[in-house]
Motif scaffolding. Structure first.
Motif, PDB file in Angstrom:
ATOM      1  N   GLN A   4       0.824  -1.210   0.000  1.00 60.23           N
ATOM      2  CA  GLN A   4       0.000   0.000   0.000  1.00 60.23           C
ATOM      3  C   GLN A   4       0.855   1.255   0.000  1.00 60.23           C
ATOM      4  O   GLN A   4       0.562   2.223  -0.710  1.00 60.23           O
ATOM      5  N   ILE A   5       1.901   1.262   0.785  1.00 58.57           N
ATOM      6  CA  ILE A   5       2.805   2.413   0.789  1.00 58.57           C
ATOM      7  C   ILE A   5       3.468   2.567  -0.576  1.00 58.57           C
ATOM      8  O   ILE A   5       3.630   3.673  -1.098  1.00 58.57           O
ATOM      9  N   GLY A   6       3.814   1.425  -1.201  1.00 59.31           N
ATOM     10  CA  GLY A   6       4.516   1.453  -2.472  1.00 59.31           C
ATOM     11  C   GLY A   6       3.673   1.867  -3.650  1.00 59.31           C
ATOM     12  O   GLY A   6       4.204   2.065  -4.756  1.00 59.31           O
ATOM     13  N   LEU A   7       2.354   2.013  -3.449  1.00 61.57           N
ATOM     14  CA  LEU A   7       1.489   2.438  -4.548  1.00 61.57           C
ATOM     15  C   LEU A   7       1.863   3.823  -5.069  1.00 61.57           C
ATOM     16  O   LEU A   7       1.513   4.187  -6.190  1.00 61.57           O
ATOM     17  N   LYS A   8       2.558   4.600  -4.263  1.00 63.88           N
ATOM     18  CA  LYS A   8       2.989   5.933  -4.698  1.00 63.88           C
ATOM     19  C   LYS A   8       3.981   5.867  -5.852  1.00 63.88           C
ATOM     20  O   LYS A   8       4.150   6.843  -6.589  1.00 63.88           O
ATOM     21  N   GLY A   9       4.641   4.719  -5.972  1.00 65.91           N
ATOM     22  CA  GLY A   9       5.705   4.605  -6.964  1.00 65.91           C
ATOM     23  C   GLY A   9       7.055   4.830  -6.326  1.00 65.91           C
ATOM     24  O   GLY A   9       7.181   5.666  -5.411  1.00 65.91           O
ATOM     25  N   PRO A  10       8.067   4.111  -6.768  1.00 67.03           N
ATOM     26  CA  PRO A  10       9.387   4.189  -6.111  1.00 67.03           C
ATOM     27  C   PRO A  10      10.009   5.578  -6.126  1.00 67.03           C
ATOM     28  O   PRO A  10      10.784   5.918  -5.229  1.00 67.03           O
ATOM     29  N   ASN A  11       9.673   6.375  -7.116  1.00 61.76           N
ATOM     30  CA  ASN A  11      10.271   7.717  -7.201  1.00 61.76           C
ATOM     31  C   ASN A  11       9.549   8.748  -6.346  1.00 61.76           C
ATOM     32  O   ASN A  11      10.024   9.889  -6.230  1.00 61.76           O
ATOM     33  N   ASN A  12       8.419   8.363  -5.771  1.00 61.35           N
ATOM     34  CA  ASN A  12       7.618   9.318  -4.992  1.00 61.35           C
ATOM     35  C   ASN A  12       7.613   9.016  -3.499  1.00 61.35           C
ATOM     36  O   ASN A  12       6.889   9.664  -2.750  1.00 61.35           O
TER      37      ASN A  12
ATOM     38  N   ASP B 186       8.058   7.269   4.285  1.00 58.64           N
ATOM     39  CA  ASP B 186       7.555   6.069   3.624  1.00 58.64           C
ATOM     40  C   ASP B 186       8.591   4.952   3.669  1.00 58.64           C
ATOM     41  O   ASP B 186       8.276   3.790   3.966  1.00 58.64           O
ATOM     42  N   LYS B 187       9.825   5.288   3.375  1.00 60.83           N
ATOM     43  CA  LYS B 187      10.881   4.281   3.373  1.00 60.83           C
ATOM     44  C   LYS B 187      11.122   3.735   4.782  1.00 60.83           C
ATOM     45  O   LYS B 187      11.397   2.542   4.958  1.00 60.83           O
ATOM     46  N   GLU B 188      10.979   4.619   5.756  1.00 55.67           N
ATOM     47  CA  GLU B 188      11.127   4.192   7.151  1.00 55.67           C
ATOM     48  C   GLU B 188      10.032   3.194   7.521  1.00 55.67           C
ATOM     49  O   GLU B 188      10.294   2.179   8.179  1.00 55.67           O
ATOM     50  N   LEU B 189       8.808   3.465   7.076  1.00 55.10           N
ATOM     51  CA  LEU B 189       7.685   2.565   7.374  1.00 55.10           C
ATOM     52  C   LEU B 189       7.841   1.230   6.657  1.00 55.10           C
ATOM     53  O   LEU B 189       7.534   0.176   7.219  1.00 55.10           O
ATOM     54  N   ILE B 190       8.294   1.268   5.419  1.00 56.90           N
ATOM     55  CA  ILE B 190       8.530   0.021   4.702  1.00 56.90           C
ATOM     56  C   ILE B 190       9.557  -0.828   5.452  1.00 56.90           C
ATOM     57  O   ILE B 190       9.395  -2.048   5.612  1.00 56.90           O
TER      58      ILE B 190
END
Length: 797
Positions: A543-551, A556-560
């Motif tokens: 769900q977090i990654g739905l933003k796209g890797p460049n966004n 977000d990266k901390e949560l992942i």
């Protein structure tokens, strides 16, 4: 259609109330409000100004058939997401009529021209809106008042011109409209497609009529009286999206020195028939002044019903506006039904989760709207599913976008039970009982494959991977079983009542045994296997990654990273079924919201949530992600605190909602706290009404047995409070509490005889008790009384 409402900041309105009160005399005669009811409603009917702020934020001119959405500067930009850029403008569901309208004024003596492109002030009334453009064209003040008459397929827009100069003014007024006759969201599933609009001028009647070239959708508009109306040839096109066309008319009017003139426009439409649109136009042109008076009277009655007087004046104001906001969201669509919509501008249609706001409707006496909404949800669910499952979302053309998250079926049933407690309506109970039985069957058969009483499927938190046995689904199913047992017993089905109650008791026990995670002193997000727990972490990452890797943001990266580590932790644990905490979603409070959590455990978790899971405006939707807060999650937390007698803690959460009042739209509260998402949302009422009515006033209705219990819990610093004209069943009750030199005075009044009232509360522990002047004893069940008027004096030693 003159409107003389004074519109000033909320804190300076009092000197003008008498004048305003007089202006409503005609309007209020139709509903026969008493002077005290009238006076109570006036401050709310006087509206709230934006003082020139939030000019690019949306507003609504609400009506149950037709509504208009624009921005507070008076404009109509493309807005919204469900139908991209098309959620604003004038809607007559299931179609849109117009993108908007624009005006230009010319002083014919000087040839000075000004476009009314930006208002200096926006005033929001319960029944409509006013735009103040201020002095323009040398001492000419212009205002725009608009409202949408209920039960009518149209809108009234009136411009007023106040001439402060010593000379007579001759004005030319250009009124430009951009049509956009188009269908609502998901109409393509029905094979309905938008087409190019066409517009024509009717010279005999001095009005325009527009039609979608492939569908029977019509819009009609013009000035009444026409004021020398003439069409404008080849007007400049208005640049909005869609397949609409621009049409404009020219009007002439004069304004005497130090006088005011008005120019009124009627906009009507139909989603089916040209003659219907024309008939509506004619009716509105003839009756718009009466319809405005009727609309004001309608809102005055809403405000006066279940009116409260409490020490917290800001909360009292918000309570009244929340009732108004709810009425804004009523959607009535022929062939589909009438019911409470979700929110504006994105959710004007109906939702299975609206059962939160229906409980608030019940607690403020709007029984009919609550019934209508439940009927609509039942009927559309039977049509779409046919198996007891309640839909999640149904648009105004009857398309179901989601057949229903599991908890919505349970919420439907528990809400029927809550409403029955307030109404005692046996006919409605009989009507709903078959749907309740079907819902229970669907929950405990189709959705409970392992037969552990925990239905599977998504709950209110639509998070990837959380398609398991969720805490909110289990809790609301337990409440649904209790409600169905109650209705079965009332309808003389003792065997079914006993069976449902036994299941409710078993499920309550299992929730407290299996969902509780002792190491975290918390209920889990869900109950399931290790594989399901791993899937939940993967879903959160997805769900977090739905933003796209460049966004992705650093957060977000901390949560992942957090969820990846949690996944590794789960993978190393033994493979067993248990309660799991993954997202720390706000719904872990539902065992307290329903009151099924043991008190010691409840207090422990309520404190933990307050200390660790709460942001500036209440619980985070996910205490792991710690980003978003909503009025519904904060409201549920307030209800949860109240259930365990923690009044100040409950009101702390209520005040968090109150703090966001008028942040985005004067008189309203945004969906996402403090000021984004829908600018008005139905379920906010849950967190204002229920803590106040059911906890602070402590009102516990049992209408079918003609009994009302009052068990008040006063916040710190409160002494005097009252509630008047609260509907319970066929009765209307009032209750007051005041501290006097003699002690604590309680007053009770009812419109009907034959009812029983019971007073309970902490103040009844110790002291002397006098019922209607006669000394009585208080028992553990409280002080019982009958008759239409009663007075209890508690003298404490």
């Amino acid at each position: 259609m003159a409107d003389t409402l004074a519109t000033r900041p909320r804190w300076t309105i009092a000197p003008y109330l008498n004048a305003i009160l007089l202006s409503f005399c005609f309007a209020l005669t139709n509903v026969q409000l008493l002077p005290c009811q009238n006076a109570y409603a006036v401050p709310i009917l006087a509206g709230i100004s934006n003082h020139g702020a939030n000019e690019d934020q949306p507003y609504v001119t609400a009506g149950d058939r037709t509504y208009l959405i624009g921005t507070q500067d008076g404009n109509f930009p493309d807005m919204g997401e469900h139908v991209p850029g098309e959620m604003g403008g004038l809607w007559l569901h299931p179609v849109k009529l117009l993108d908007g309208f624009w005006a230009t004024v010319t002083d014919m003596a000087t040839n000075q021209e000004i476009a009314l492109s930006k208002s200096a002030e926006f005033v929001n009334y319960p029944y409509g809106n006013r735009f103040r453009y201020g002095p323009v064209l040398d001492s000419l003040e212009i205002e725009r008042l608009q409202f949408s008459p209920d039960s009518q397929e149209g809108l009234i827009v009136q411009y007023s011109f106040k001439n402060a100069a010593a000379r007579k003014r001759q004005l030319r007024f250009y009124f430009s409209v951009k049509t956009d006759l188009r269908p609502v969201w998901f109409s393509d599933r029905l094979g309905i497609k938008d087409a190019q609009d066409a517009v024509a001028w009717q010279p005999i009647d001095s009005r325009f009529i527009a039609q979608d070239s492939a569908n029977p959708w019509f819009a009609v508009w013009g000035a009444t009286p026409p004021a020398g109306a003439q069409p404008v040839t080849n007007p400049p096109p208005v640049a909005t999206s869609g397949m609409g066309v621009t049409a404009a008319s020219r009007h002439e009017l004069s304004v005497d020195p130090n006088s005011t003139s008005t120019l009124t426009f009627v906009i009507a439409g139909s989603a089916a028939d040209k003659s219907a649109a024309l008939n509506t136009y004619n009716y509105l042109a003839k009756n718009h002044a009466t319809l405005l008076a009727k609309k004001k009277a309608h809102y005055a009655a809403i405000i006066a019903r279940a009116r409260v007087r409490i020490p917290d004046q800001r909360l009292q104001e918000v309570y009244n506006w929340v009732k108004v906001n709810t009425e804004w969201l009523v959607r009535d669509v022929p062939g589909i039904g009438r019911g409470l919509g979700g929110g504006l501008m994105e959710y004007p249609w109906w939702f299975g989760t609206e059962t939160y706001s229906l409980q608030a409707l019940a607690a403020t006496g709007d029984f009919e709207l609550a019934k209508q909404t439940l009927r609509l949800l039942r009927d559309q669910s039977l049509k779409a599913n046919g198996n007891g499952r309640i839909v999640h979302e149904v648009t105004t053309n009857g398309v179901v976008s989601n057949p229903g998250n599991t908890q919505e079926t349970a919420q439907f049933m528990l809400t029927v039970g809550k409403l029955f407690q307030w109404t005692g309506d046996l006919n409605f109970a009989r009507e709903m009982y078959p749907a309740m039985k079907m819902g229970i069957n669907w929950l405990l058969t189709d959705m409970d494959q392992n037969k552990n009483l925990f239905p599977e499927g998504y709950g209110i938190m639509e998070v990837y991977g959380l398609n398991a046995e969720l805490i909110d689904v289990a809790v609301y199913t337990q409440q649904a079983l209790q409600a169905t047992a109650q209705i079965a017993g009332i309808l003389d089905e003792p065997g079914a009542a006993e069976r449902y109650q036994q299941l409710a008791s078993q499920l309550e026990m299992r929730i407290n045994e299996r969902f509780w995670v002792e190491a975290d002193s918390s209920y889990g997000d869900f109950y399931g296997t290790r594989a399901q727990a791993i899937s939940a972490t993967e879903g959160a990452i997805r769900q977090i990654g739905l933003k796209g890797p460049n966004n992705l943001t650093p957060r977000d990266k901390e949560l992942i990273g957090y969820y990846e580590r949690l996944k590794e932790k789960f993978a190393a644990l033994p493979d067993s079924s248990r309660g799991w905490i993954t997202n720390k979603n706000w719904v872990i409070t539902t065992p307290m919201e329903s009151g099924i959590a043991p008190r010691t455990r409840a207090i422990q978790l309520l404190d933990r949530i307050r200390n660790h899971n709460v942001g500036e405006y209440g619980p985070f939707l996910s205490a792991v992600e710690r980003q978003a807060m909503m009025t519904i999650s904060t409201g549920v937390q307030a209800v949860s605190e109240g259930n365990y007698g923690r009044t100040d803690q409950a009101m702390w959460y209520v005040d968090k909602i109150v703090q966001t009042f008028s942040r985005k739209l004067p008189g309203s509260i945004a969906e996402m706290m403090p000021d984004y998402g829908c600018f008005t949302i139905a379920w906010t009422s849950y967190g204002i009404v229920l803590p106040l009515i059911q906890h602070v006033f402590g009102i516990q209705p049992d209408a079918v047995h003609k009994t009302v219990v009052f068990d008040p819990h006063l916040p710190t610093g409160w002494e005097n409070m009252s509630i008047e004209d609260l509907p319970v069943g066929s009765n209307m009750v009032s209750f007051s509490r005041a501290k006097t030199g003699r002690g604590i005075d309680y007053g009770f009044e009812a419109k009907e005889n034959g009812w029983t009232f019971v007073l309970r509360g902490d103040t009844l522990s110790g002291g002397e008790y006098y019922l209607n002047g006669r000394r009585v004893s208080s028992t553990s069940s409280g002080i019982r009384m009958s008759g239409r008027k009663n007075h209890v004096l508690v003298v404490q030693h």
